[in-house]
Design a protein around this motif. Structure first.
Motif, PDB file in Angstrom:
ATOM      1  N   HIS A   7      53.610  21.581  39.755  1.00 12.41           N
ATOM      2  CA  HIS A   7      52.335  21.971  39.258  1.00 12.41           C
ATOM      3  C   HIS A   7      52.560  21.727  37.562  1.00 12.41           C
ATOM      4  O   HIS A   7      53.717  22.023  37.166  1.00 12.41           O
ATOM      5  N   ASN A  11      48.880  24.108  44.492  1.00 13.94           N
ATOM      6  CA  ASN A  11      48.344  25.602  44.370  1.00 13.94           C
ATOM      7  C   ASN A  11      48.531  26.471  45.655  1.00 13.94           C
ATOM      8  O   ASN A  11      47.900  27.323  46.087  1.00 13.94           O
ATOM      9  N   LEU A  32      48.391  28.150  40.360  1.00 13.41           N
ATOM     10  CA  LEU A  32      47.489  27.828  39.498  1.00 13.41           C
ATOM     11  C   LEU A  32      46.725  28.983  38.731  1.00 13.41           C
ATOM     12  O   LEU A  32      46.004  28.890  37.614  1.00 13.41           O
ATOM     13  N   GLN A  42      43.780  29.248  46.691  1.00 10.52           N
ATOM     14  CA  GLN A  42      45.104  28.346  46.850  1.00 10.52           C
ATOM     15  C   GLN A  42      44.622  26.934  47.344  1.00 10.52           C
ATOM     16  O   GLN A  42      45.253  26.306  48.332  1.00 10.52           O
TER      17      GLN A  42
END
Length: 754
Positions: free
Chosen positions: A717, A733, A738, A743
C-alpha cells in the motif's frame, strides 16, 4: 520501511463549458402583460436576452446558430424560421404578422415600401428606411465622405461626431485625441505631441504580421457596432484599441436610425403609472408599446379574466427549496416563477445553507477550528467536518501492513495490522482508523518497518515496539513488545539522530555519524563486517563496519544503503543477487561491509545526492538535481525501464518528472512527489500505484488526487501527506492499513479518517 525524497511537474487542465439559456417571458425578473388586440407578450427580459413572440432568447453571434436555425440581426438571436414568430425569416416574402399560416406569410398585412426599413417587395437594393428618393438600389455606404458619417475624413478639421453638419465638427483637433487631424503629419497616437506615431510598413495589407495586433486591410475601424456597449477595433497603427460606442438599447439615448422608438436606459418599463389604465411604455427592445391594465387586478379578488389576484404585490419568485412553482404576476395571470435556489443547485444561499455542493463560501477545516483536512458539503447543504483533523500531521511512515503518523505536538498515531503489537497501543487488535500510541511524547522521528515501529524522542532516545522474532527491537531479546520499549546500548546511550525500520532489521545513525544496525543478519544486511553473515539475530545495536560518517540510512528487505558525509557517495551492503548493491564487481554475491555504488562519478547530478533507499531486489536514489536513479532487478518495472535487465549500474528513470522533491521506495514499487503531484511506478498488485487498476507500470505515472507534500510506500500500500493537512492512502487494505475505517482494497486514493 519505505522511502522519502521528491520531484517536480506542472499539470494544467482547463475545461470551459458554455451553456445558453432560453427563458420564457415572466421568468427571471420579467413580467408578462397581455394585449388583447395583438395577443402579444411585452416582456422585460434580463440583460443579454431579447423577447421574440413572447419568449426571452439569449443574444448570440451568427456562428452560434445550429442546424435548422437562422440568425435574426434585429434581435440578435437564433430562431427556427416560422411564419408565426413575428419575424420575417425563412422563405417568407411578406412581413410575418405572428398569426396562423393561413392568415399570414403570403398575404402581406402592409404594402411593402422602400422606406419601411425592410428589404421586401421588388426591392433590389438595401432598404435604408428613408424617403424613396434616397433609393434602395444605391449601396448604403457613404462615398464621398461627409462630416456627419461618424468618421473624421474629407477636409474636416474637427472630430466628426456623426450628427448633422451643423453639429458635427465642433471638437478642437488635438494630437492626443487618437485621430489624425489639425496640422498633424503623422498618425495621432493618442499620447503627448512629442511621441512619434509610426505606422508599421505592412499595416493595412490585411495580414497580421510583425508587431501588429490586427490589420484593418485599408479601412480603419473606429466605432463599435450598434448593440455593443464596448468592443476592440483595429486602429491606423494596426493596434487593438477600445472602439467608440455607437449606441445600444439601454444606453439612455434614442438611436432612431437603428430603429429605436425609445430608450429605457437600462430598466425597461412594463407598467403604467398608478391610476393609469393604459399607457405607452418602453420595452426591452427600445420599442414604444401600448399597455392596458385590467380593472380589478391587484385588489385581491379573482375576477373575470384573472387567473389569480396578487392583492397589490405581484409574485415573481418561488420559495427557497422549490425547483419550480406558479406565481401571480402583475397582470393577475399565473406564470412560472423564478427559482431563487434550493439545496443541490451548487450555489450557496447564505440565508438557508451553510454550503452547496462545491460552494463552501470559502470555508476550510482551518477556518472552522480544525488543524487541517478536507472540508466538504453534505446532502443537507451543511458543512461536513468528518474529514477535518484534530491534529496537525508532521510526518508519515508506512510499514508492510500498517501506517503511522507523528503530530506537531510530538504524539504518534498508528493503524493497520497489529497481531504482533506493531501499533504500540498495548493490544493485538487490528485498527482500521488511527489509534494513539500511549506513553510517547516529544517524538521527533518515526519509522514503520515490516513488523515493527520505531520512534526517536527529543534528546535522542530511541524506542521500538511490535514483532521481535529476529531481535529488530534492539532490546536484547526476541520477545514481541506491545508498547514502546527503549533500545539497549552498550555503555552510555548515544544521541540518535535518525532511524530506519526494515523488514526484519533496524538501522540508525547516532550523533557524529556512526551507523548501527541490529536484528536479522540475513545476507549480511547488518553490515557488521564479519567473514560471513551471522546465523543468529544480533539483538543489540552493532556498528556498521567502516561507516562512521553517515548522514542518511535506509533498511530494506535483504540489504541496506546509506549516504556518506565525507564524499557524498552512496554505499550499500547485504544481498547483491540482482545488482542491488550497485557494485558490479560483487554481482551475485553478498557483502557484510558497505560497498560503494558504481558509476556515481559519471552520472550528472548523482554524486552527493540527498537520499538513497533499499527496496526488495533493487535500490533507488535521488540525485542532487532531483533526478531519480534505480538499479537492481527490473522485474516489476521499478527501474523505470521495461527493457533494462538486472543491473548494478544506476539507471535514470525516464518518462517521469525530471526533478523530484520527494522519493519513497517499497518492496516492489516506487513513488515520488514533484511540485505537489504524486507519481508511482512498478508493481500495481492490489492497486498500490493508485492509478485505478492493478497493472504494472514501467515509468512514472501521475495520480489524480489533491496536492501532496510527501509520499510513503509500504509493502503493498501507499500513503501521502497532503498540503491541506490530511492523509490519503491506496492499495491493499486487508488489515485496515489504509485508515479509512474499512478493510476494502482501493485502487485510487481514499482519505484516512482521523
Amino acid at each position: 520501511m519505505f522511502l522519502e525524497v521528491a520531484m517536480s511537474r506542472c499539470a494544467v487542465a482547463l475545461v470551459v463549458v458554455i451553456t445558453l439559456f432560453l427563458s420564457a417571458c415572466g421568468g427571471g425578473d420579467t413580467d408578462r402583460r397581455r394585449n388583447d388586440d395583438e395577443n402579444a407578450c411585452v416582456p422585460s427580459c434580463q440583460d443579454g436576452f431579447s423577447c421574440v413572440a413572447g419568449t426571452c432568447y439569449v443574444r448570440v453571434q451568427p456562428e452560434d446558430c445550429g442546424e435548422g436555425e437562422e440568425f435574426d440581426p434585429s434581435y440578435r438571436v437564433c430562431l427556427v424560421p416560422s411564419c408565426e414568430d413575428t419575424v420575417q425569416n425563412g422563405g417568407e416574402e411578406g412581413v410575418d404578422c405572428g398569426g396562423p399560416c393561413e392568415l399570414s406569410c403570403e398575404d402581406e398585412p402592409v404594402e411593402p415600401t422602400c422606406d419601411d426599413g425592410i428589404q421586401n417587395g421588388g426591392e433590389e437594393g438595401v432598404d435604408c428606411g428613408g424617403a424613396c428618393g434616397l433609393s434602395c438600389e444605391d449601396e448604403p455606404d457613404v462615398d464621398p465622405p461627409t462630416c456627419d458619417d461618424g468618421i473624421q475624413n474629407g477636409g474636416e478639421e474637427g472630430v466628426d461626431c456623426g450628427g448633422s453638419c451643423e453639429e458635427a465638427c465642433a471638437a478642437a483637433p488635438s494630437c492626443e485625441d487618437g485621430i489624425q487631424n489639425g496640422g498633424e503629419e503623422g498618425v495621432d497616437c493618442g499620447g503627448p505631441c512629442e511621441q512619434a506615431c509610426e505606422i508599421p510598413a505592412s499595416c493595412g495589407d490585411g495580414q497580421v504580421q510583425g508587431e501588429e495586433q490586427c490589420d484593418h486591410g485599408g479601412t480603419v475601424e473606429l466605432a463599435c457596432a450598434y448593440g455593443e456597449a464596448s468592443c476592440e477595433v483595429c486602429n491606423a497603427q494596426c493596434q487593438l484599441v477600445a472602439g467608440q460606442s455607437s449606441g445600444y438599447c439601454g444606453d439612455g439615448v434614442v438611436q432612431s436610425d437603428e430603429g429605436e422608438g425609445c430608450d429605457h436606459g437600462g430598466s425597461p418599463e412594463t407598467e403604467c403609472e398608478a391610476g393609469e389604465t393604459s399607457c405607452q411604455v418602453c420595452n426591452a427592445q427600445c420599442e414604444l408599446v401600448d399597455v392596458e391594465v385590467e380593472s380589478g387586478c391587484g385588489d385581491g379578488v379573482v375576477q373575470s379574466g384573472e387567473d389569480c389576484d396578487h392583492g397589490g404585490s405581484p409574485q415573481t419568485s418561488c420559495a427557497y427549496g422549490e425547483e419550480s412553482c406558479q406565481v401571480c404576476n402583475a397582470q393577475c395571470q399565473e406564470v412560472a416563477g423564478r427559482v431563487t435556489g434550493y439545496c443541490g443547485d451548487g450555489v450557496m444561499q447564505p440565508a438557508h445553507e451553510g454550503c452547496d455542493g462545491g460552494d463552501l463560501d470559502g470555508a476550510t477545516c482551518t477556518s472552522v477550528g480544525s488543524a487541517g483536512g478536507a472540508l466538504s458539503c453534505d446532502a443537507s447543504c451543511e458543512l461536513d467536518q468528518s474529514a477535518c483533523l484534530d491534529v496537525e500531521i508532521a510526518e508519515l511512515t508506512s510499514g508492510f501492513a500498517h501506517t503511522c503518523v507523528r503530530t506537531t505536538n510530538g504524539q504518534v498515531y498508528c493503524w493497520g495490522r497489529n497481531d504482533d503489537g506493531r501499533l504500540g497501543d498495548g493490544t493485538t487488535i487490528y485498527k482500521a482508523q488511527p489509534t494513539l500510541v500511549p506513553g510517547l511524547s516529544n517524538v521527533t522521528k518515526i519509522s514503520a518497518g515490516g513488523y515493527h515501529t520505531c520512534a526517536i524522542q527529543q534528546g535522542g532516545t530511541l524506542s521500538c515496539w511490535g514483532g521481535n522474532q529476529t531481535g529488530q527491537l534492539g532490546n536484547g531479546t526476541v520477545v514481541d513488545a506491545l508498547t514502546p520499549t527503549p533500545v539497549v546500548w552498550a555503555g552510555t546511550p548515544p544521541v540518535v539522530t535518525t532511524v530506519s525500520a526494515g523488514s526484519t532489521h533496524t538501522c540508525a545513525i547516532v550523533s557524529g555519524g556512526q551507523a548501527y544496525c541490529w536484528g536479522s543478519d540475513e545476507s549480511g544486511k547488518l553490515g557488521s563486517g564479519g567473514a560471513v553473515p551471522s546465523s543468529s539475530p544480533l539483538t543489540l545495536p552493532t556498528p556498521v563496519s567502516g561507516l562512521a560518517d553517515a548522514t542518511q540510512i535506509h533498511a530494506g528487505r535483504y540489504h541496506s544503503c546509506a549516504r556518506r558525509q565525507l564524499n557524498g557517495r552512496y554505499v550499500c551492503w547485504g544481498r547483491n543477487s540482482y545488482g542491488e548493491l550497485g557494485d558490479a564487481g560483487y554481482f551475485g554475491s553478498s557483502s557484510t561491509v558497505p560497498r560503494q555504488v558504481d558509476d556515481a562519478d559519471y552520472i550528472s547530478g548523482f554524486l552527493s545526492g540527498p537520499y538513497v533507499a533499499a527496496g526488495d531486489r533493487y535500490s533507488c536514489a535521488r540525485g542532487t538535481f532531483g533526478t531519480i536513479y534505480c538499479w537492481g532487478s527490473p522485474a516489476y518495472g521499478q527501474l523505470g525501464d521495461s527493457s533494462t535487465p538486472s543491473t548494478s549500474r544506476p539507471n535514470e528513470v525516464f518518462g517521469g518528472p525530471g526533478s523530484a522533491d520527494f522519493l519513497s521506495v517499497g518492496e516492489r514499487h516506487v513513488c515520488a512527489v514533484a511540485s505537489g503531484t504524486v507519481y508511482c511506478w512498478g508493481s500495481g498488485q492490489y492497486g498500490r500505484l493508485g492509478l485505478g487498476d492493478t497493472d504494472n507500470f514501467y515509468e512514472p505515472f501521475a495520480l489524480t488526487m489533491p496536492s501532496a507534500i510527501d509520499v510513503q510506500v509500504g509493502g503493498m500500500h501507499t500513503c501521502a501527506r497532503l498540503t491541506d493537512g490530511g492523509v490519503m492512502c491506496w492499495g491493499r487494505n486487508s488489515h485496515g492499513q489504509l485508515g479509512d475505517g474499512t478493510q476494502v482494497d482501493r485502487t485510487t486514493p481514499v482519505r484516512v479518517q482521523f
